[in-house]
Motif scaffolding. Sequence first.
Motif, mmCIF file in Angstrom:
data_model
loop_
_atom_site.group_PDB
_atom_site.id
_atom_site.type_symbol
_atom_site.label_atom_id
_atom_site.label_comp_id
_atom_site.label_asym_id
_atom_site.label_seq_id
_atom_site.Cartn_x
_atom_site.Cartn_y
_atom_site.Cartn_z
ATOM 1 N N UNK B 33 0.842 -1.191 0.000
ATOM 2 C CA UNK B 33 0.000 0.000 0.000
ATOM 3 C C UNK B 33 0.884 1.249 0.000
ATOM 4 N N UNK B 35 0.408 5.348 1.050
ATOM 5 C CA UNK B 35 -0.391 6.393 1.678
ATOM 6 C C UNK B 35 0.454 7.668 1.681
ATOM 7 N N UNK B 45 -5.087 7.265 1.689
ATOM 8 C CA UNK B 45 -4.765 6.113 0.867
ATOM 9 C C UNK B 45 -4.499 6.552 -0.570
ATOM 10 N N UNK B 48 -3.151 0.418 -3.859
ATOM 11 C CA UNK B 48 -3.006 -0.880 -3.188
ATOM 12 C C UNK B 48 -2.729 -1.944 -4.235
ATOM 13 N N UNK B 56 -5.738 -1.335 -6.851
ATOM 14 C CA UNK B 56 -6.780 -0.368 -6.498
ATOM 15 C C UNK B 56 -6.138 1.012 -6.516
ATOM 16 N N UNK B 97 -2.324 -11.011 3.056
ATOM 17 C CA UNK B 97 -3.745 -11.063 2.779
ATOM 18 C C UNK B 97 -4.043 -12.487 2.358
ATOM 19 N N UNK B 100 -10.413 -14.174 2.920
ATOM 20 C CA UNK B 100 -11.191 -13.071 3.487
ATOM 21 C C UNK B 100 -10.558 -12.528 4.752
ATOM 22 N N UNK B 101 -9.417 -13.086 5.133
ATOM 23 C CA UNK B 101 -8.778 -12.618 6.358
ATOM 24 C C UNK B 101 -7.926 -11.400 6.082
ATOM 25 N N UNK B 102 -7.996 -10.466 6.983
ATOM 26 C CA UNK B 102 -7.183 -9.261 6.892
ATOM 27 C C UNK B 102 -6.165 -9.280 8.004
ATOM 28 N N UNK B 103 -5.053 -8.699 7.727
ATOM 29 C CA UNK B 103 -3.980 -8.654 8.699
ATOM 30 C C UNK B 103 -3.492 -7.225 8.847
ATOM 31 N N UNK B 104 -2.757 -7.011 9.934
ATOM 32 C CA UNK B 104 -2.247 -5.668 10.188
ATOM 33 C C UNK B 104 -1.270 -5.259 9.103
ATOM 34 N N UNK B 105 -1.200 -3.962 8.884
ATOM 35 C CA UNK B 105 -0.273 -3.410 7.911
ATOM 36 C C UNK B 105 0.972 -2.918 8.642
ATOM 37 N N UNK B 107 4.170 -0.519 8.433
ATOM 38 C CA UNK B 107 4.556 0.693 7.718
ATOM 39 C C UNK B 107 6.062 0.909 7.710
#
Lengths: 112, 116
Positions: B33, B35, B45, B48, B56, B97, B100-105, B107
């Motif tokens: 990502x 930002x 944002x 992605x 995206x 990723x 459907x599971x999301x995880x912390x980003x 930075x």
Amino acid sequence: SQQGEEDPQALSIQEGENATMNCSYKTSINNLQWYRQNSGRGLVHLILIRSNEREKHSGRLRVTLDTSKKSSSLLITASRAADTASYFCAISSRGGSEKLVFGKGTKLTVNP
Amino acid sequence: GAGVSQSPSNKVTEKGKDVELRCDPISGHTALYWYRQSLGQGLEFLIYFQGNSAPDKSGLPSDRFSAERTGGSVSTLTIQRTQQEDSAVYLCASSLVSGVSSYEQYFGPGTRLTVT
């Protein structure tokens, strides 16, 4: 706007006190995340809470999520001067990509 | 290195010049990502990337901004014909990723861009 909005914008407390920060949002979420930032750089992930969870703990941190009220709170217990930072909530929206939409943050100052 | 790295850490450029910002994600992270953070705008944002899927790009503010991710790893954010309003800290993040599971980003330290 999907953006999370933190409240308060700024918070000043004494060491040892608890700090509570709130986040409200408008969309349906996949998950909500809290981050800390020191000195305008270096975002550090604190906790991720999924939409089907109500509370999570990590050390001195406690996060709650109320999806009916579209709100979350971050509680830091027994605060330390080192907790001084800006805290952001970030929303991952349901049905969207994995991008995060951040609020403008709460600036926490813990006075020794 | 264990974390996300970005280069350069600081960049000063003249208005109208092009700049390239680089991001090296954590090895094995499939999602990347970009930002940016500027005074008064908070964290926004930009773009992605996830695996081989189309990126995206919904956050890119204008067609002067573009990004690519080569070989599913390193990414470059390019800003053409920079303007003073492009001045900001540009942050890169990566995450796992899975379905459907999301995880912390996680930075990186960011690149502070100043357009004079």
